[in-house]
Scaffold this motif. Structure first.
Motif, PDB file in Angstrom:
ATOM      1  N   GLN A 233       0.824  -1.202   0.000  1.00 15.78           N
ATOM      2  CA  GLN A 233       0.000   0.000   0.000  1.00 15.78           C
ATOM      3  C   GLN A 233       0.863   1.259   0.000  1.00 15.78           C
ATOM      4  OE1 GLN A 233      -2.355  -0.652   3.553  1.00 15.78           O
ATOM      5  NE2 GLN A 233      -3.974  -1.642   2.377  1.00 15.78           N
ATOM      6  N   ILE A 234       0.362   2.271  -0.724  1.00 14.79           N
ATOM      7  CA  ILE A 234       0.945   3.610  -0.659  1.00 14.79           C
ATOM      8  C   ILE A 234      -0.168   4.571  -0.278  1.00 14.79           C
ATOM      9  CG2 ILE A 234       2.686   3.050  -2.409  1.00 14.79           C
ATOM     10  CD1 ILE A 234       1.122   4.972  -4.302  1.00 14.79           C
ATOM     11  N   VAL A 235       0.216   5.718   0.247  1.00 12.34           N
ATOM     12  CA  VAL A 235      -0.739   6.740   0.654  1.00 12.34           C
ATOM     13  C   VAL A 235      -0.472   7.995  -0.162  1.00 12.34           C
ATOM     14  CG1 VAL A 235      -1.559   8.185   2.565  1.00 12.34           C
ATOM     15  CG2 VAL A 235      -0.832   5.814   3.002  1.00 12.34           C
ATOM     16  N   ILE A 236      -1.541   8.595  -0.655  1.00  7.56           N
ATOM     17  CA  ILE A 236      -1.462   9.933  -1.230  1.00  7.56           C
ATOM     18  C   ILE A 236      -2.225  10.828  -0.260  1.00  7.56           C
ATOM     19  CG2 ILE A 236      -1.982  11.432  -3.183  1.00  7.56           C
ATOM     20  CD1 ILE A 236      -1.764   8.918  -4.962  1.00  7.56           C
ATOM     21  N   ALA A 237      -1.524  11.832   0.257  1.00  2.00           N
ATOM     22  CA  ALA A 237      -2.045  12.590   1.393  1.00  2.00           C
ATOM     23  C   ALA A 237      -2.170  14.077   1.095  1.00  2.00           C
ATOM     24  CB  ALA A 237      -1.116  12.403   2.590  1.00  2.00           C
ATOM     25  N   ASP A 238      -3.098  14.702   1.811  1.00  2.00           N
ATOM     26  CA  ASP A 238      -3.182  16.157   1.781  1.00  2.00           C
ATOM     27  C   ASP A 238      -2.033  16.737   2.602  1.00  2.00           C
ATOM     28  OD1 ASP A 238      -3.957  16.042   4.523  1.00  2.00           O
ATOM     29  OD2 ASP A 238      -6.079  16.147   4.021  1.00  2.00           O
TER      30      ASP A 238
ATOM     31  N   ILE B 293      -2.033  10.848 -11.812  1.00  5.65           N
ATOM     32  CA  ILE B 293      -0.744  10.466 -12.384  1.00  5.65           C
ATOM     33  C   ILE B 293      -0.253   9.137 -11.807  1.00  5.65           C
ATOM     34  CG2 ILE B 293       1.688  11.147 -12.511  1.00  5.65           C
ATOM     35  CD1 ILE B 293       0.545  14.098 -12.685  1.00  5.65           C
ATOM     36  N   VAL B 294      -0.365   8.965 -10.495  1.00  2.00           N
ATOM     37  CA  VAL B 294       0.078   7.714  -9.877  1.00  2.00           C
ATOM     38  C   VAL B 294      -0.777   6.547 -10.357  1.00  2.00           C
ATOM     39  CG1 VAL B 294       0.260   6.454  -7.685  1.00  2.00           C
ATOM     40  CG2 VAL B 294       1.167   8.783  -7.870  1.00  2.00           C
ATOM     41  N   SER B 295      -2.091   6.734 -10.419  1.00  2.00           N
ATOM     42  CA  SER B 295      -2.971   5.618 -10.803  1.00  2.00           C
ATOM     43  C   SER B 295      -2.819   5.230 -12.275  1.00  2.00           C
ATOM     44  CB  SER B 295      -4.430   5.936 -10.475  1.00  2.00           C
ATOM     45  OG  SER B 295      -4.922   6.993 -11.267  1.00  2.00           O
ATOM     46  N   GLU B 296      -2.294   6.131 -13.091  1.00  2.00           N
ATOM     47  CA  GLU B 296      -2.009   5.778 -14.490  1.00  2.00           C
ATOM     48  C   GLU B 296      -0.810   4.844 -14.588  1.00  2.00           C
ATOM     49  OE1 GLU B 296      -1.480   9.552 -16.433  1.00  2.00           O
ATOM     50  OE2 GLU B 296      -3.638   9.932 -16.553  1.00  2.00           O
TER      51      GLU B 296
ATOM     52  N   VAL C 282      -5.307  21.147   0.385  1.00  4.60           N
ATOM     53  CA  VAL C 282      -5.762  21.706   1.663  1.00  4.60           C
ATOM     54  C   VAL C 282      -7.280  21.605   1.827  1.00  4.60           C
ATOM     55  CG1 VAL C 282      -3.778  23.200   2.080  1.00  4.60           C
ATOM     56  CG2 VAL C 282      -5.665  24.041   0.669  1.00  4.60           C
ATOM     57  N   THR C 283      -7.874  20.566   1.250  1.00  2.00           N
ATOM     58  CA  THR C 283      -9.291  20.303   1.503  1.00  2.00           C
ATOM     59  C   THR C 283      -9.390  19.112   2.450  1.00  2.00           C
ATOM     60  OG1 THR C 283      -9.524  18.860  -0.435  1.00  2.00           O
ATOM     61  CG2 THR C 283     -10.009  21.210  -0.751  1.00  2.00           C
ATOM     62  N   PRO C 284     -10.478  19.037   3.243  1.00  3.40           N
ATOM     63  CA  PRO C 284     -10.573  18.006   4.269  1.00  3.40           C
ATOM     64  C   PRO C 284     -10.641  16.590   3.715  1.00  3.40           C
ATOM     65  CG  PRO C 284     -12.494  19.486   4.345  1.00  3.40           C
ATOM     66  CD  PRO C 284     -11.621  19.940   3.241  1.00  3.40           C
ATOM     67  N   TYR C 285      -9.921  15.699   4.376  1.00  2.97           N
ATOM     68  CA  TYR C 285      -9.967  14.259   4.116  1.00  2.97           C
ATOM     69  C   TYR C 285      -9.580  13.885   2.684  1.00  2.97           C
ATOM     70  CZ  TYR C 285     -12.227  14.528   8.606  1.00  2.97           C
ATOM     71  OH  TYR C 285     -12.499  14.804   9.921  1.00  2.97           O
ATOM     72  N   ALA C 286      -8.739  14.679   2.060  1.00  5.35           N
ATOM     73  CA  ALA C 286      -8.246  14.367   0.714  1.00  5.35           C
ATOM     74  C   ALA C 286      -7.009  13.487   0.852  1.00  5.35           C
ATOM     75  CB  ALA C 286      -7.949  15.645  -0.066  1.00  5.35           C
ATOM     76  N   ASN C 287      -7.269  12.251   1.264  1.00  3.41           N
ATOM     77  CA  ASN C 287      -6.228  11.252   1.486  1.00  3.41           C
ATOM     78  C   ASN C 287      -6.753   9.926   0.970  1.00  3.41           C
ATOM     79  OD1 ASN C 287      -4.543  12.948   3.426  1.00  3.41           O
ATOM     80  ND2 ASN C 287      -6.484  12.853   4.533  1.00  3.41           N
ATOM     81  N   CYS C 288      -5.854   9.110   0.455  1.00  4.30           N
ATOM     82  CA  CYS C 288      -6.274   7.766   0.053  1.00  4.30           C
ATOM     83  C   CYS C 288      -5.129   6.791   0.239  1.00  4.30           C
ATOM     84  CB  CYS C 288      -6.756   7.742  -1.394  1.00  4.30           C
ATOM     85  SG  CYS C 288      -5.479   8.029  -2.640  1.00  4.30           S
ATOM     86  N   ILE C 289      -5.502   5.563   0.458  1.00  2.00           N
ATOM     87  CA  ILE C 289      -4.553   4.459   0.463  1.00  2.00           C
ATOM     88  C   ILE C 289      -4.833   3.658  -0.796  1.00  2.00           C
ATOM     89  CG2 ILE C 289      -3.829   2.346   1.655  1.00  2.00           C
ATOM     90  CD1 ILE C 289      -4.846   3.750   4.279  1.00  2.00           C
ATOM     91  N   LEU C 290      -3.809   3.454  -1.592  1.00  2.00           N
ATOM     92  CA  LEU C 290      -3.915   2.653  -2.812  1.00  2.00           C
ATOM     93  C   LEU C 290      -3.207   1.333  -2.575  1.00  2.00           C
ATOM     94  CD1 LEU C 290      -3.072   5.377  -5.496  1.00  2.00           C
ATOM     95  CD2 LEU C 290      -5.313   4.758  -4.562  1.00  2.00           C
TER      96      LEU C 290
ATOM     97  N   SER D 261      -2.143  19.405  -6.560  1.00  2.00           N
ATOM     98  CA  SER D 261      -3.423  18.985  -5.981  1.00  2.00           C
ATOM     99  C   SER D 261      -3.441  17.481  -5.741  1.00  2.00           C
ATOM    100  CB  SER D 261      -4.579  19.375  -6.898  1.00  2.00           C
ATOM    101  OG  SER D 261      -4.613  18.530  -8.032  1.00  2.00           O
ATOM    102  N   PHE D 262      -4.280  17.073  -4.832  1.00  2.00           N
ATOM    103  CA  PHE D 262      -4.515  15.657  -4.562  1.00  2.00           C
ATOM    104  C   PHE D 262      -4.954  14.949  -5.840  1.00  2.00           C
ATOM    105  CE2 PHE D 262      -7.704  12.403  -3.442  1.00  2.00           C
ATOM    106  CZ  PHE D 262      -6.926  11.537  -2.678  1.00  2.00           C
ATOM    107  N   GLU D 263      -5.905  15.551  -6.549  1.00  2.00           N
ATOM    108  CA  GLU D 263      -6.431  14.921  -7.761  1.00  2.00           C
ATOM    109  C   GLU D 263      -5.352  14.727  -8.813  1.00  2.00           C
ATOM    110  OE1 GLU D 263      -9.973  16.873  -9.161  1.00  2.00           O
ATOM    111  OE2 GLU D 263     -11.037  16.506  -7.277  1.00  2.00           O
ATOM    112  N   ASP D 264      -4.488  15.715  -9.011  1.00  2.00           N
ATOM    113  CA  ASP D 264      -3.413  15.571  -9.995  1.00  2.00           C
ATOM    114  C   ASP D 264      -2.498  14.401  -9.641  1.00  2.00           C
ATOM    115  OD1 ASP D 264      -4.251  17.683 -11.571  1.00  2.00           O
ATOM    116  OD2 ASP D 264      -2.827  19.117 -10.695  1.00  2.00           O
ATOM    117  N   VAL D 265      -2.127  14.306  -8.384  1.00  2.00           N
ATOM    118  CA  VAL D 265      -1.208  13.243  -7.969  1.00  2.00           C
ATOM    119  C   VAL D 265      -1.886  11.879  -8.064  1.00  2.00           C
ATOM    120  CG1 VAL D 265       0.231  12.373  -6.092  1.00  2.00           C
ATOM    121  CG2 VAL D 265       0.151  14.829  -6.565  1.00  2.00           C
TER     122      VAL D 265
END
Length: 131
Positions: A23-28, A57-60, A117-125, A50-54
């Motif tokens: 697992q990796i984490v993309i974090a705010d 790119i990572v998920s691609e 810097v928006t709330p809970y913009a974190n994910c574990i992939l 931004s969280f969305e940009d990262v």
């Protein structure tokens, strides 16, 4: 020089080294990072990158078999949740409390910190396999 894909050598190396279920984490910008988990800090200024940009790119460049989000995102950040549901429409998305999310990050191979810097913009992939 690489022709395409992720140019950041640290992220590229981590993705190349992942095994099934790693697992990796993309974090705010505000997620606490456990002291024993490597950090790749991409944050330049508030919102950049931004969280969305990262995530995009990572998920691609990564086979993702599962995504974990904090359940608080459902009430506190609907736009990011919509983005994650669209981006991972063919992938299982699980939800845990934010406190449990932070505990799970202790097992991550890396945490990639964005400028988000928006709330809970974190994910574990969670890594899948191509076969």
């Amino acid at each position: 020089m690489k022709r395409n894909g992720i140019l950041n050598s640290h992220i590229s190396k981590i993705l190349s080294d992942l095994g099934h279920t790693d697992q990796i984490v993309i974090a705010d910008a505000g997620l606490p990072i456990p002291k024993d988990v490597p950090r790749i800090d991409l944050a330049l200024t508030l919102g950049v990158p931004s969280f969305e940009d990262v995530v995009r790119i990572v998920s691609e460049d990564m086979v993702v078999e599962k995504v974990i989000l904090a359940r608080e995102i459902k009430e506190k950040n609907a736009d990011t949740l919509t983005y994650m549901n669209e981006t991972f429409s063919q992938t299982k998305i699980g939800f845990v409390s934010h406190e449990d999310f932070k505990e799970i990050t202790k097992q991550a191979k890396v945490i990639i910190r964005t400028g988000e810097v928006t709330p809970y913009a974190n994910c574990i992939l969670q890594a899948g396999v191509i076969f």
